[in-house]
Design an enzyme around this catalytic site. Sequence first.
Site, PDB file in Angstrom:
ATOM      1  N   LYS A 243       1.042  -0.923  -0.142  1.00 17.08           N
ATOM      2  CA  LYS A 243       0.272   0.309  -0.235  1.00 17.08           C
ATOM      3  C   LYS A 243       0.833   1.106   0.502  1.00 17.08           C
ATOM      4  O   LYS A 243       2.183   1.334   0.065  1.00 17.08           O
ATOM      5  CB  LYS A 243      -0.948   0.076   1.449  1.00 17.08           C
ATOM      6  CG  LYS A 243      -2.221  -0.923   0.658  1.00 17.08           C
ATOM      7  CD  LYS A 243      -2.828  -1.261   1.943  1.00 17.08           C
ATOM      8  CE  LYS A 243      -4.560  -1.770   1.217  1.00 17.08           C
ATOM      9  NZ  LYS A 243      -5.714  -2.080   2.431  1.00 17.08           N
TER      10      LYS A 243
ATOM     11  N   ARG B  83      -3.336  -9.939   4.965  1.00 13.21           N
ATOM     12  CA  ARG B  83      -3.605 -10.363   3.914  1.00 13.21           C
ATOM     13  C   ARG B  83      -3.036  -9.888   3.005  1.00 13.21           C
ATOM     14  O   ARG B  83      -2.334  -8.354   2.447  1.00 13.21           O
ATOM     15  CB  ARG B  83      -5.003  -9.319   3.887  1.00 13.21           C
ATOM     16  CG  ARG B  83      -5.758  -9.319   2.286  1.00 13.21           C
ATOM     17  CD  ARG B  83      -7.355  -8.913   2.197  1.00 13.21           C
ATOM     18  NE  ARG B  83      -7.434  -8.752   0.958  1.00 13.21           N
ATOM     19  CZ  ARG B  83      -7.389  -7.826   0.368  1.00 13.21           C
ATOM     20  NH1 ARG B  83      -5.842  -7.232   0.072  1.00 13.21           N
ATOM     21  NH2 ARG B  83      -7.355  -8.114  -1.695  1.00 13.21           N
TER      22      ARG B  83
END
Length: 287
Positions: free
Chosen positions: A226, A261
């Site tokens: 991210k 995740r």
Amino acid sequence: MFDTTPQLDCAGRIVKLDRPRVMGIVNVTPDSFSDGGAHDTTDAAIAHALELVAQGADILDIGGESTRPGAADVPLAEELRRVIPVIEQLARQTDVPISIDSCKPEVMSAAVRAGAGMINDVRGLRGDGALQAAAEAGVPVVLMHMLGEPRSMQDAPAYDDVVGDVHRFLAERIFAAEMAGISKKNIVIDPGFGFGKTTAHNLALLAQLQRFSELGVPVLAGLSRKRSIGELTGRERASERVAGSVAAHLIAAQRGAMLLRVHDVAAMVDALAVWNAVSAVALPRQT
Ligand SMILES: Nc1nc2ncc(COP(=O)(O)OP(=O)(O)O)nc2c(=O)[nH]1
């Protein structure tokens, strides 16, 4: 001797929560922020999913709609076209539990009928009909915090107290899910890194991640590749953020996250092998 280790029963496929488990990301989308277009056909998505299984994924998270900042909504028919064939064929080719990453109740229900054993909703089941669909599906659900909508969530996110605000939101979603008939043993929570958060907000949530375990359900952390990892490491390209992502997820595991995740399963599995070995070492008794 009865085994009291917590576990998730994903439509008969068990995920034991005796140690942090790796959720491998399979985006069947043309525009996901880090791997859009790489696996956006049924065959490519299945091949990638099976590769992640070979790398050690404990769960597969299949998504047909990008939730990146500014992402456009995907029509229901298109999202179903993307994910259902993948889930149907994958469920026959691996015993690994399959999660559906969707906010649409119709996609959740169809995915579970097709073989998915977990529902992962970045909107925390707030959509019309989502709580009911998840309750009827009878599988574990991931309730995630998002501030606003993908289109605008990163415009200028602001909180009085980001950890307290997200904690309250997740406590409320757990209550709403239980009121809708979802058993607490089927609930996972997720602070939603990057979903209406600055890097400072994400760091506060990661630093205080242990607080979320107070809510009595497993915590999922999703920081993989991210923007915040890019900002902290200077890695402009998402695909170059593997080391930073692994580090962040190890910190999350150290602070209570039981589901991680990630895109880069092999790297995460290797890091956890070291982490698990150290965690298993008996420490000398403090005298
Ligand atoms: N529970 C949970 N689900 C999520 N789904 C998507 C993304 C975004 O990552 P990715 O799927 O790689 O990107 P995109 O949404 O662009 O497909 N992050 C999370 C997350 O942090 N937690």
